[in-house]
Write a protein that holds these residues in place. Structure first.
Motif, PDB file in Angstrom:
ATOM      1  N   PRO A  32       0.848  -1.198   0.000  1.00 53.02           N
ATOM      2  CA  PRO A  32       0.000   0.000   0.000  1.00 53.02           C
ATOM      3  C   PRO A  32       0.887   1.254   0.000  1.00 53.02           C
ATOM      4  O   PRO A  32       2.002   1.235   0.519  1.00 53.02           O
ATOM      5  CB  PRO A  32      -0.767  -0.114   1.312  1.00 53.02           C
ATOM      6  CG  PRO A  32      -0.661  -1.534   1.726  1.00 53.02           C
ATOM      7  CD  PRO A  32       0.632  -2.047   1.178  1.00 53.02           C
ATOM      8  N   LYS A  33       0.362   2.337  -0.590  1.00 55.31           N
ATOM      9  CA  LYS A  33       1.133   3.596  -0.634  1.00 55.31           C
ATOM     10  C   LYS A  33       1.465   4.064   0.789  1.00 55.31           C
ATOM     11  O   LYS A  33       0.586   4.078   1.648  1.00 55.31           O
ATOM     12  CB  LYS A  33       0.313   4.667  -1.350  1.00 55.31           C
ATOM     13  CG  LYS A  33       1.033   5.981  -1.508  1.00 55.31           C
ATOM     14  CD  LYS A  33       0.123   7.020  -2.101  1.00 55.31           C
ATOM     15  CE  LYS A  33       0.784   8.384  -2.057  1.00 55.31           C
ATOM     16  NZ  LYS A  33      -0.147   9.431  -2.479  1.00 55.31           N
ATOM     17  N   GLY A  34       2.695   4.399   1.011  1.00 55.42           N
ATOM     18  CA  GLY A  34       3.114   4.933   2.309  1.00 55.42           C
ATOM     19  C   GLY A  34       3.336   3.889   3.380  1.00 55.42           C
ATOM     20  O   GLY A  34       3.721   4.225   4.499  1.00 55.42           O
ATOM     21  N   PRO A  65       0.803   3.739  -5.155  1.00 55.51           N
ATOM     22  CA  PRO A  65       0.060   2.469  -5.121  1.00 55.51           C
ATOM     23  C   PRO A  65       0.607   1.446  -6.110  1.00 55.51           C
ATOM     24  O   PRO A  65       0.425   0.249  -5.946  1.00 55.51           O
ATOM     25  CB  PRO A  65      -1.355   2.890  -5.517  1.00 55.51           C
ATOM     26  CG  PRO A  65      -1.432   4.345  -5.228  1.00 55.51           C
ATOM     27  CD  PRO A  65      -0.059   4.890  -5.404  1.00 55.51           C
ATOM     28  N   TYR A 314       4.046  -5.268   8.227  1.00 55.16           N
ATOM     29  CA  TYR A 314       3.820  -3.952   7.630  1.00 55.16           C
ATOM     30  C   TYR A 314       3.611  -2.930   8.742  1.00 55.16           C
ATOM     31  O   TYR A 314       3.030  -3.247   9.777  1.00 55.16           O
ATOM     32  CB  TYR A 314       2.556  -3.945   6.770  1.00 55.16           C
ATOM     33  CG  TYR A 314       2.683  -4.608   5.426  1.00 55.16           C
ATOM     34  CD1 TYR A 314       3.918  -4.923   4.873  1.00 55.16           C
ATOM     35  CD2 TYR A 314       1.551  -4.907   4.672  1.00 55.16           C
ATOM     36  CE1 TYR A 314       4.019  -5.533   3.644  1.00 55.16           C
ATOM     37  CE2 TYR A 314       1.633  -5.515   3.433  1.00 55.16           C
ATOM     38  CZ  TYR A 314       2.867  -5.822   2.927  1.00 55.16           C
ATOM     39  OH  TYR A 314       2.954  -6.421   1.705  1.00 55.16           O
ATOM     40  N   PHE A 316       2.019   1.001   9.185  1.00 60.03           N
ATOM     41  CA  PHE A 316       1.265   2.080   8.539  1.00 60.03           C
ATOM     42  C   PHE A 316       1.422   3.335   9.384  1.00 60.03           C
ATOM     43  O   PHE A 316       1.390   3.261  10.611  1.00 60.03           O
ATOM     44  CB  PHE A 316      -0.212   1.709   8.445  1.00 60.03           C
ATOM     45  CG  PHE A 316      -0.468   0.508   7.583  1.00 60.03           C
ATOM     46  CD1 PHE A 316      -0.728   0.649   6.232  1.00 60.03           C
ATOM     47  CD2 PHE A 316      -0.442  -0.766   8.127  1.00 60.03           C
ATOM     48  CE1 PHE A 316      -0.961  -0.461   5.436  1.00 60.03           C
ATOM     49  CE2 PHE A 316      -0.680  -1.879   7.342  1.00 60.03           C
ATOM     50  CZ  PHE A 316      -0.941  -1.722   5.994  1.00 60.03           C
ATOM     51  N   PHE A 317       1.613   4.441   8.699  1.00 64.21           N
ATOM     52  CA  PHE A 317       1.818   5.685   9.453  1.00 64.21           C
ATOM     53  C   PHE A 317       0.602   6.587   9.342  1.00 64.21           C
ATOM     54  O   PHE A 317       0.139   6.871   8.241  1.00 64.21           O
ATOM     55  CB  PHE A 317       3.072   6.404   8.946  1.00 64.21           C
ATOM     56  CG  PHE A 317       4.282   5.542   9.084  1.00 64.21           C
ATOM     57  CD1 PHE A 317       4.872   5.340  10.314  1.00 64.21           C
ATOM     58  CD2 PHE A 317       4.809   4.882   7.978  1.00 64.21           C
ATOM     59  CE1 PHE A 317       5.977   4.515  10.451  1.00 64.21           C
ATOM     60  CE2 PHE A 317       5.911   4.053   8.106  1.00 64.21           C
ATOM     61  CZ  PHE A 317       6.492   3.871   9.350  1.00 64.21           C
ATOM     62  N   HIS A 318       0.101   7.020  10.464  1.00 63.35           N
ATOM     63  CA  HIS A 318      -1.057   7.917  10.493  1.00 63.35           C
ATOM     64  C   HIS A 318      -0.582   9.360  10.432  1.00 63.35           C
ATOM     65  O   HIS A 318       0.408   9.708  11.042  1.00 63.35           O
ATOM     66  CB  HIS A 318      -1.857   7.713  11.787  1.00 63.35           C
ATOM     67  CG  HIS A 318      -2.654   6.451  11.749  1.00 63.35           C
ATOM     68  ND1 HIS A 318      -4.015   6.438  11.747  1.00 63.35           N
ATOM     69  CD2 HIS A 318      -2.264   5.153  11.688  1.00 63.35           C
ATOM     70  CE1 HIS A 318      -4.432   5.185  11.704  1.00 63.35           C
ATOM     71  NE2 HIS A 318      -3.386   4.385  11.672  1.00 63.35           N
ATOM     72  N   LYS A 319      -1.325  10.167   9.674  1.00 65.20           N
ATOM     73  CA  LYS A 319      -0.955  11.583   9.577  1.00 65.20           C
ATOM     74  C   LYS A 319      -1.846  12.456  10.453  1.00 65.20           C
ATOM     75  O   LYS A 319      -1.686  13.645  10.502  1.00 65.20           O
ATOM     76  CB  LYS A 319      -1.042  12.047   8.116  1.00 65.20           C
ATOM     77  CG  LYS A 319       0.089  11.477   7.262  1.00 65.20           C
ATOM     78  CD  LYS A 319      -0.066  11.887   5.831  1.00 65.20           C
ATOM     79  CE  LYS A 319       1.013  11.227   4.970  1.00 65.20           C
ATOM     80  NZ  LYS A 319       0.712  11.357   3.557  1.00 65.20           N
TER      81      LYS A 319
END
Lengths: 320, 170
Positions: A32-34, A65, A314, A316-319
């Motif tokens: 997934p992107k990012g 993506p 994986y 995932f980074f939250h903004k």
């Protein structure tokens, strides 16, 4: 080989044939992107009275993506400082020698997905990949390998993956262009200096056909269910003979006729078969095991069976 | 199972009371996702959605490859970003259906209405009830199927506005 067909037949016999997260091959899908993925994987086999091991730590990132990049650092006890004594006449490949564990180098891989045909429970995807490895290792066989850092070189290829409900199949075809290696081979007479050698490894075609089947859960209810996937991968290479120059760079340099090479430096091809099992815990932590057996031709670069273990996650980074 | 029921109940309450507090708002969306075949993939989509600042809660249905999003009350909901997040995770939107509270929304003669910078054009002629109405979004970004309704002329939108073509449900 017979075993392989039995497992293949078993996979096809299931009414709902899984995943495309193959232990050995890459699918055409991307991160997934990012998202950042970290994978630690290791390949081991018994050689005479010791275990050879190659371990790699991979950082993966979804740039877009459609485009993912991987950077892998590789360490092993698979390569000595010098080529074998009297290379390539004798001791090629050198079996049973002790080599200390050391960092070999890095592998860079990029994959671009250019076709996506998605349906509710299936998808067909195609991707192109390019890879490059920077190492300075003594590799005794003509068969090149970039992923585990046997050779410096570049490669590229195409991946086609079809996934239908619980069944996945993926075909990969590519090429490897290895760089030449220049190093030293000790002279059999100890008082004489080492012999400079130049090895041009064979260019290779790589291919794989991978099957995957989602065994558990039979019905998805939550992310907490552990997924169990079964895999069967057929993979191999076809490669040219090496070319070895002795006393490279010196006035008495000469090219050794390829007909005189040992088998490990001759052209060849092989297809290996690797059954595997994978556990995905809490829909993120992926643990896979596979074993590779010879089926048609052999690879001189490893001894069979080769055991592979991988662990991946994986982030995932939250903004927000 | 109990936890799930409780969670659904909380989501329901959020949907109802969230809507009451901010009438002119997109309350929730149900998104069908194509290409999903594993729980890890499903989780990837959920994590992309959770990055969006206007998303309050996400509920994934793995079996039917559906995601339900509850939006924050009073926030500017960007449905283009909702569809974009699915693509960012590496998948495609099969369908997008959003619940909009129409109580205080003025529908124009050309059957269009505005929420924030979104211009919504209703393609079908079904009578519009007041209260919460379900809209099915059309177009390549939001649907894998060709729309059953078409409009020959569409309202003009300004630079920062986004045109959505929708089919009103009940």
């Amino acid at each position: 080989m017979k075993q392989a067909f039995c497992i293949l037949a078993l996979l096809c016999a299931f009414p709902l044939p899984a995943q495309e997260l193959f232990p050995l091959s890459e699918p055409a899908s991307n991160l997934p992107k990012g998202a950042l993925g970290i994978r630690l994987f290791s390949e081991s086999y018994k050689e005479v009275n010791q275990w050879r091991n190659m371990t790699a730590l991979r950082m993966m990132y979804g740039l877009t993506p459609r485009l993912s990049v991987y950077l892998t650092g590789i360490a092993s006890n698979h390569h000595g400082k010098k080529m074998p004594v009297e290379f390539p006449f004798h001791n090629t490949p050198e079996r049973g020698a002790y080599y200390p564990y050391k960092f070999n180098g890095a592998h860079l891989y990029g994959k671009y997905r250019f076709i996506s045909l998605d349906r509710q429970n299936s998808h067909f995807r195609m991707a192109a990949y390019a890879e490059g490895t920077y190492v300075q290792t003594t590799h005794h066989e003509t068969e090149p390998d970039l992923e585990m850092g046997d050779n410096k070189g570049i490669g590229a290829g195409l991946i086609t993956t079809y996934l239908w409900r619980k069944f996945a199949v993926s075909l990969t075809a590519g090429a490897i262009l290895p760089a030449k290696y220049e190093g030293l081979s000790p002279d059999p007479i100890e008082s004489l200096p080492d012999v400079p050698v130049r090895v041009r490894y064979g260019k290779a075609l790589t291919y794989s056909l991978s099957f995957g089947y989602l065994l558990l859960p039979r019905k998805y209810e939550s992310y907490d269910q552990t997924n169990v996937n079964l895999y069967l991968e057929l993979h191999g290479k076809a490669f040219q003979a090496a070319r070895v120059d002795i006393f490279a760079g010196l006035p008495n340099e000469y090219f050794l006729a390829q007909a005189r090479y040992p088998s490990a430096l001759q052209k060849g091809y092989y297809i290996d078969v690797s059954p595997g099992v994978q556990f995905i815990v809490k829909s993120n932590l992926r643990i896979d095991f596979s074993a590779t057996f010879s089926s048609m031709g052999i690879s001189y670069a490893r001894l069979y069976p080769v055991y592979t273990i991988g662990i991946q996650r994986y982030f995932f980074f939250h903004k927000k | 199972m109990k936890t799930r029921l409780l969670r659904n109940f909380v989501l329901f309450l959020l949907l109802i009371f969230g809507g009451l507090r901010a009438p002119a708002q997109i309350l929730s969306a149900s998104v069908g996702i194509n290409g999903l075949t594993c729980s890890q993939c499903s989780r990837s989509v959920e994590m992309q959605w959770r990055k969006l600042p206007f998303v309050q809660e996400v509920e994934m249905n793995l079996e039917h490859t559906l995601g339900t999003l509850i939006f924050r009350s009073g926030s500017k909901v960007d449905l283009n970003a909702v569809a974009g997040a699915v693509r960012d995770a590496g998948f495609s939107v099969r369908s997008l259906e959003a619940k909009i509270d129409m109580e205080e929304i003025q529908v124009q003669d050309d059957r269009s209405f505005r929420i924030d910078n979104g211009v919504y054009v209703i393609l079908n002629d079904a009578p519009l009830p007041k209260g919460i109405v379900s809209f099915l979004f059309t177009g390549k970004k939001f649907s894998a199927k060709k729309a059953a309704y078409h409009r020959s002329s569409l309202p003009k939108v300004r630079g920062n506005q986004v045109l959505y073509q929708v089919i009103a449900g009940s």
